[in-house]
Motif scaffolding. Structure first.
Motif, PDB file in Angstrom:
ATOM      1  N   THR A 224       0.862  -1.371   0.243  1.00 38.77           N
ATOM      2  CA  THR A 224      -0.020   0.013   0.029  1.00 38.77           C
ATOM      3  C   THR A 224       0.754   1.247  -0.103  1.00 38.77           C
ATOM      4  O   THR A 224       0.421   2.187  -0.722  1.00 38.77           O
ATOM      5  N   ALA A 227       2.202   1.678  -3.528  1.00 42.19           N
ATOM      6  CA  ALA A 227       1.272   2.145  -4.544  1.00 42.19           C
ATOM      7  C   ALA A 227       0.822   3.470  -4.184  1.00 42.19           C
ATOM      8  O   ALA A 227       0.792   4.226  -5.254  1.00 42.19           O
ATOM      9  N   LEU A 283      -3.386  -6.509  -8.694  1.00 46.27           N
ATOM     10  CA  LEU A 283      -2.322  -5.644  -8.602  1.00 46.27           C
ATOM     11  C   LEU A 283      -1.546  -5.732  -9.672  1.00 46.27           C
ATOM     12  O   LEU A 283      -0.997  -4.441 -10.073  1.00 46.27           O
ATOM     13  N   THR A 320      -6.814   2.012  -8.537  1.00 49.40           N
ATOM     14  CA  THR A 320      -5.947   1.883  -7.294  1.00 49.40           C
ATOM     15  C   THR A 320      -6.406   1.388  -6.107  1.00 49.40           C
ATOM     16  O   THR A 320      -6.230   0.660  -5.219  1.00 49.40           O
ATOM     17  N   LEU A 324      -6.581  -2.062  -3.674  1.00 49.40           N
ATOM     18  CA  LEU A 324      -5.939  -2.157  -2.498  1.00 49.40           C
ATOM     19  C   LEU A 324      -6.983  -2.462  -1.263  1.00 49.40           C
ATOM     20  O   LEU A 324      -6.493  -3.307  -0.547  1.00 49.40           O
ATOM     21  N   TRP A 327      -8.142  -6.253  -1.674  1.00 47.26           N
ATOM     22  CA  TRP A 327      -7.368  -7.129  -1.416  1.00 47.26           C
ATOM     23  C   TRP A 327      -7.045  -7.307  -0.033  1.00 47.26           C
ATOM     24  O   TRP A 327      -7.125  -8.408   0.590  1.00 47.26           O
ATOM     25  N   THR A 328      -6.707  -5.971   0.761  1.00 39.97           N
ATOM     26  CA  THR A 328      -6.729  -6.012   2.278  1.00 39.97           C
ATOM     27  C   THR A 328      -7.788  -6.729   3.000  1.00 39.97           C
ATOM     28  O   THR A 328      -7.615  -7.721   3.815  1.00 39.97           O
ATOM     29  N   TRP A 344      -3.945  -0.462   6.713  1.00 38.46           N
ATOM     30  CA  TRP A 344      -4.004  -0.007   5.578  1.00 38.46           C
ATOM     31  C   TRP A 344      -3.915   1.776   5.182  1.00 38.46           C
ATOM     32  O   TRP A 344      -3.230   2.145   4.473  1.00 38.46           O
TER      33      TRP A 344
END
Length: 398
Positions: A224, A227, A283, A320, A324, A327-328, A344
């Motif tokens: 994170t 990114a 990703l 983006t 993220l 995914w988290t 995060w």
């Protein structure tokens, strides 16, 4: 039409979903809303010799507070519950956000902005946690997709409102933060505290107490942060890189980036198309587009080429944040999701605060903003290569 109808049916708990989607933009308003007001505020505080430095620092102050405090907010969310912290944070957001209406000192306003960041850390941590708590994977991705679609329109509306408010009075921008009050009412009416015993809402069984998965958390924080630093390169330095291909007028710059900025919607659509595919693919794709866009802007010699590369970068920008977050959320169960989303949030806003430092250092050492974009873009492409190579080697998740 059938796909649209199916998508709408997947959006269960609609009052809760729309409340969370709108609430998620409260921290973003802290940055978007302030931009158009900067010249007016600098002019108002012309007697302060440091005004040109203090006013931009004031804009970034909430992000700094979020980067430091969000992980602790996540711990409190898991321990004391989601809804109480969200309600308190939203109420404080309105109070601290609107406080500069009664202040006339840059130092006092800066302090109020730090307190605003404390409230924002609570808001963003909880709303992202609730998306994971309320819905199973498919519906969760649908709500993140809808959030990505609404983002550009909400940002545009608030930018327009702020323009008129700043024209009316120097601190008129701070009235915008009172929008948190009707959102607070909606939270009272619609949001409920998810219970461990009803965790099937998200198809997660109530697990016994387990140790926090620090390895996964560190992975989330590292990816994170990486990114986020790439994500904010253009947002903060876009006007400077366009200046190097001859675009020096702010009005022309704003006109040139208008159409490319709409490609954020295309990015949200790509996220939805890939939402049920391997995490490494998601990703890899957004890092590939982000790196390619920044690299292209670093190499561009004409305005049309710069715009074409910006379209690629903006498409990646639309992917983006939902990529993220999704995914988290999928890496942590109910018991640890609050702390995970706090980590995060902290990593994402740490990236926001450090991205301009990185770009400035590269600009100074390499002689131009385009060279800085080129270097960072190549790093982004390297990150994409790693993710896609892991996927090709047989790994399905990260």
């Amino acid at each position: 039409m059938e796909k649209v109808a199916a998508f709408w049916r997947d959006l269960t708990l609609k009052p809760q979903g729309f409340t969370i989607v709108v609430a998620a933009f409260l921290p973003i308003i802290a940055i978007v809303a302030m931009g158009p007001a900067v010249p007016t505020m600098i002019e108002h505080f012309a007697n302060d010799p440091d005004a040109r430095g203090k006013v931009p620092a004031m804009i970034g102050a909430p992000g700094l507070a979020m980067a430091i405090l969000a992980p602790f907010a996540g711990m409190m969310v898991d321990r004391f519950g989601r809804r109480p912290i969200l309600l308190v944070s939203t109420l404080f957001y309105a109070i601290f956000g609107a406080a500069p209406l009664l202040l006339d000192s840059l130092d006092q306003i800066y302090a109020s902005r730090l307190l605003l960041g404390v409230a924002e850390a609570g808001i963003l941590t909880v709303v992202n946690t609730l998306i994971g708590d309320y819905w199973e994977d498919r519906a969760r991705k649908n709500w993140l997709f809808l959030q990505g679609l609404l983002g550009p329109f909400i940002a545009a509306i608030f930018s327009l409102i702020v323009g008129y408010a700043s024209k009316a009075q120097w601190n008129g921008v701070f009235y915008v933060y009172l929008v948190a009050l009707p959102i607070f009412v909606a939270m009272l009416l619609f949001l409920f505290e998810p219970k461990r015993e009803v965790a099937p809402l998200a198809q997660v069984a109530a697990p016994p107490a387990t140790a926090f998965p620090w390895a996964s958390a560190l992975q989330v924080a590292a990816v994170t942060l990486f990114a986020s630093m790439l994500y904010y390169v253009f947002i903060i330095n876009g006007a400077l890189v366009f200046k190097e291909v001859g675009v020096t007028e702010p009005v022309r710059y704003a006109a040139l980036i208008f159409v490319p900025s709409l490609f954020i919607l295309a990015g949200a659509a790509i996220f939805r198309l890939l939402a049920m595919r391997a995490n490494l693919l998601q990703l890899g794709v957004f890092m590939l587009l982000l790196g390619a866009g920044l690299t292209g802007m670093g190499l561009a010699t004409t305005v049309p080429v710069m715009i074409a590369c910006l379209i690629v970068q903006q498409t990646a920008a639309g992917m983006t944040v939902p990529t993220l977050i999704g995914w988290t959320q999928g890496k942590f169960g109910f018991a640890h999701r609050g702390r995970a989303m706090g980590i995060w949030t902290g990593a994402f806003f740490l990236g926001q605060s450090q991205s301009p430092r990185l770009v400035h250092a590269l600009d100074a050492s390499q002689g131009s903003m385009q060279n800085a974009f080129l270097t960072i873009g190549l790093v982004g492409l390297a990150g994409a290569t790693v993710a896609l190579a892991l996927l090709a080697s047989g790994r399905k998740s990260a």
